[in-house]
Design an enzyme around this catalytic site. Structure first.
Site, PDB file in Angstrom:
ATOM      1  N   HIS A 140      -1.332   4.994   9.676  1.00 42.61           N
ATOM      2  CA  HIS A 140      -0.110   5.619   9.645  1.00 42.61           C
ATOM      3  C   HIS A 140      -0.020   7.117  10.162  1.00 42.61           C
ATOM      4  O   HIS A 140       0.420   8.065   9.822  1.00 42.61           O
ATOM      5  CB  HIS A 140       0.570   5.724   8.397  1.00 42.61           C
ATOM      6  CG  HIS A 140       0.786   4.384   7.567  1.00 42.61           C
ATOM      7  ND1 HIS A 140      -0.384   3.595   7.058  1.00 42.61           N
ATOM      8  CD2 HIS A 140       1.637   3.563   7.374  1.00 42.61           C
ATOM      9  CE1 HIS A 140      -0.036   2.487   6.671  1.00 42.61           C
ATOM     10  NE2 HIS A 140       1.219   2.465   6.648  1.00 42.61           N
ATOM     11  N   HIS A 149       0.817  -1.260  -0.028  1.00 46.48           N
ATOM     12  CA  HIS A 149      -0.002  -0.048  -0.093  1.00 46.48           C
ATOM     13  C   HIS A 149       0.819   1.200   0.174  1.00 46.48           C
ATOM     14  O   HIS A 149       0.388   2.341   0.506  1.00 46.48           O
ATOM     15  CB  HIS A 149      -1.019   0.010   1.023  1.00 46.48           C
ATOM     16  CG  HIS A 149      -0.157  -0.108   2.611  1.00 46.48           C
ATOM     17  ND1 HIS A 149      -0.586  -1.004   3.623  1.00 46.48           N
ATOM     18  CD2 HIS A 149       0.790   0.654   3.087  1.00 46.48           C
ATOM     19  CE1 HIS A 149       0.072  -0.544   4.569  1.00 46.48           C
ATOM     20  NE2 HIS A 149       0.930   0.270   4.503  1.00 46.48           N
ATOM     21  N   HIS A 193      10.319  -3.793   3.761  1.00 44.86           N
ATOM     22  CA  HIS A 193      10.908  -2.389   3.786  1.00 44.86           C
ATOM     23  C   HIS A 193      11.310  -1.893   4.984  1.00 44.86           C
ATOM     24  O   HIS A 193      10.737  -2.011   6.018  1.00 44.86           O
ATOM     25  CB  HIS A 193       9.903  -1.374   2.914  1.00 44.86           C
ATOM     26  CG  HIS A 193       8.656  -1.193   3.338  1.00 44.86           C
ATOM     27  ND1 HIS A 193       7.774  -2.012   3.941  1.00 44.86           N
ATOM     28  CD2 HIS A 193       7.979   0.002   3.841  1.00 44.86           C
ATOM     29  CE1 HIS A 193       6.656  -1.591   4.524  1.00 44.86           C
ATOM     30  NE2 HIS A 193       6.779  -0.343   4.119  1.00 44.86           N
ATOM     31  N   GLU A 228       4.623  -4.758   8.352  1.00 47.35           N
ATOM     32  CA  GLU A 228       3.106  -4.929   8.218  1.00 47.35           C
ATOM     33  C   GLU A 228       2.418  -6.149   7.540  1.00 47.35           C
ATOM     34  O   GLU A 228       1.225  -6.232   7.299  1.00 47.35           O
ATOM     35  CB  GLU A 228       2.907  -3.782   6.883  1.00 47.35           C
ATOM     36  CG  GLU A 228       3.050  -2.343   7.541  1.00 47.35           C
ATOM     37  CD  GLU A 228       3.392  -1.065   6.350  1.00 47.35           C
ATOM     38  OE1 GLU A 228       3.291  -0.141   6.804  1.00 47.35           O
ATOM     39  OE2 GLU A 228       3.471  -1.607   5.376  1.00 47.35           O
TER      40      GLU A 228
END
Lengths: 126, 295
Positions: B59, B12, B192, B239
């Site tokens: 977030h 995303h 990441h 995530e």
């Protein structure tokens, strides 16, 4: 602090309770940047805006220096710092370059090169 | 009787939203990622889901650090996508399904998950971009139940706990008496790391391990602690917890239908997968078999 059982991961800062507590004011300021009016207010008078959120001296110095690692050391969380970075015109490659000490082009190339490893080729094949 | 037909799992990354809004899908940098989506949309066209259970992490749009729930379930009639501060225009968000939200909430608490409920909730890019990828250029023709998992402030819930949460959601869906066809989405990752001197870290080997086991053996993904997951997949790679929870909601068996893995999108190793259940296979067969009969 991470629990005693967890070995530190090099180059990695876990945003835990201690960091969340330490970084609260800085992250609160960054959270306010969800609002365009607040971003404008920061740009108009950065010092006054920082005063309003009562940043610590360490956080003030980090923001003044535009230094991401210093902001993280002062408790900043990257998801919130990204909102400040947006005001400063920095994207996550700019942040990555700054934190790794690479040029932005070199950082981007490092990202691209990770597609060429044997493990990446295998994962891409599926 | 409701059917859980399967799930769409996707990265995303905010830059994907930027690429959509600039119309950059066919640029060389973006094409390999966007090429993952026509088969996903074909599957959606066949399956015609009515509801999306959206597992994602906020977030810093709906939740700040003043109140940070480990698990939160939306129970709002409408959800908003809003300015997150770095330039993405809000995407359209479909309405909520409050009755199903409360059925899930009832089941989760019965199953001893101490969740937060949200009757007023902004959903961020982690929900809006996957919907915009699945149903481009319009509001997704579904109703949604957003479920957020804290992947921001440690301690995070373990992979084992997230899988159990998903399985409990799956029980609620199995018991739901409505006629809807239900799908799940799990968003974020894969590996990441945005912050620290290790920024730019990715790990294709661990990502492949996650993708290889997601359909057939999701419990394999629970063997690592959150700390080990950070080490293996990066500070934001955790995530994948959203994927694990979403997989749990599909029940015991799910078949992998499509998989795309691409490095890099922004700082991220991006992935898109579709898993389908027995219910999907049957409804898919039923519709394709119906075509000659109708002709």
């Amino acid at each position: 602090m991470a629990s005693a059982a967890n070995k530190p991961i090099p180059g990695t800062h876990i945003f835990d309770g201690a960091a969340a507590q330490k970084g609260y004011a800085l992250n609160a300021m960054c959270y306010s940047f969800n609002s365009a009016a607040n971003r404008d207010a920061f740009v108009r008078d950065e010092a006054a805006y920082i005063d309003k959120f009562q940043l610590t001296p360490e956080q003030r110095a980090a923001v003044a220096a535009r230094n991401v690692l210093q902001m993280i050391a002062a408790g900043g969380n990257v998801y919130f710092l990204a909102k400040l970075a947006g005001i400063l015109g920095l994207n996550v490659q700019d942040l990555g370059a700054q934190q790794t000490g690479m040029s932005v082009d070199a950082f981007k190339q490092m990202l691209l090169d990770q597609a060429k490893t044997p493990a990446a080729r295998e994962a891409i094949r599926g | 009787m409701a059917k859980v037909i399967g799930g769409v799992f996707t990265s995303h990354v905010p830059a994907i939203g930027g690429a959509i809004q600039r119309g950059a899908q066919n640029e060389p940098y973006w094409k390999p990622f966007f090429d993952a989506w026509p088969p996903v949309r074909e599957w959606l066209d066949v399956q015609q889901p009515d509801v999306v259970i959206m597992f994602y992490n906020d977030h810093g749009l709906n939740f700040f650090l003043d109140k940070m729930p480990t698990f939160a379930v939306g129970a709002a009639p409408v959800y908003r996508n809003e300015d997150e501060g770095w330039g993405l225009h809000p995407f359209p968000i479909p309405p909520g399904h409050t009755d199903l939200s409360w059925a899930i909430i009832e089941k989760l608490v019965e199953e001893e998950f101490d969740i937060t409920t949200c009757q007023d909730m902004a959903v961020d890019h982690a929900a809006s971009i996957p919907l915009a990828l699945a149903w481009p250029g319009r509001e997704a023709p579904v109703r949604i139940v957003p479920i957020t998992i804290n992947t921001v402030q440690h301690p995070l819930p373990s992979a084992k706990r997230c899988l159990a949460l998903g399985r409990a959601v799956g029980k609620a869906l199995a018991e739901w008496q409505g006629p809807e066809k239900i799908m799940v989405m799990g968003t974020g990752g894969l590996s990441h790391q945005l912050d620290g001197e290790r920024a730019g870290f990715m790990n294709a080997e661990y990502d492949k391990f996650c993708m290889d086991n997601l359909s057939s053996d999701p419990d394999a993904l629970t063997r690592h602690s959150v700390h080990e997951m950070v080490e293996l997949s990066g500070t934001q790679g955790v995530e994948v917890l959203n994927w694990i929870a979403a997989r749990g909601a599909l029940g015991a068996t799910a078949r992998e239908l499509t998989r795309t893995y691409h490095i890099p999108i922004s700082n991220t190793a991006a992935a898109v997968m579709v898993l389908e259940t027995e219910a999907a296979v049957q409804s898919g067969k039923a519709s394709s078999e119906a075509i000659p009969a109708m002709a």
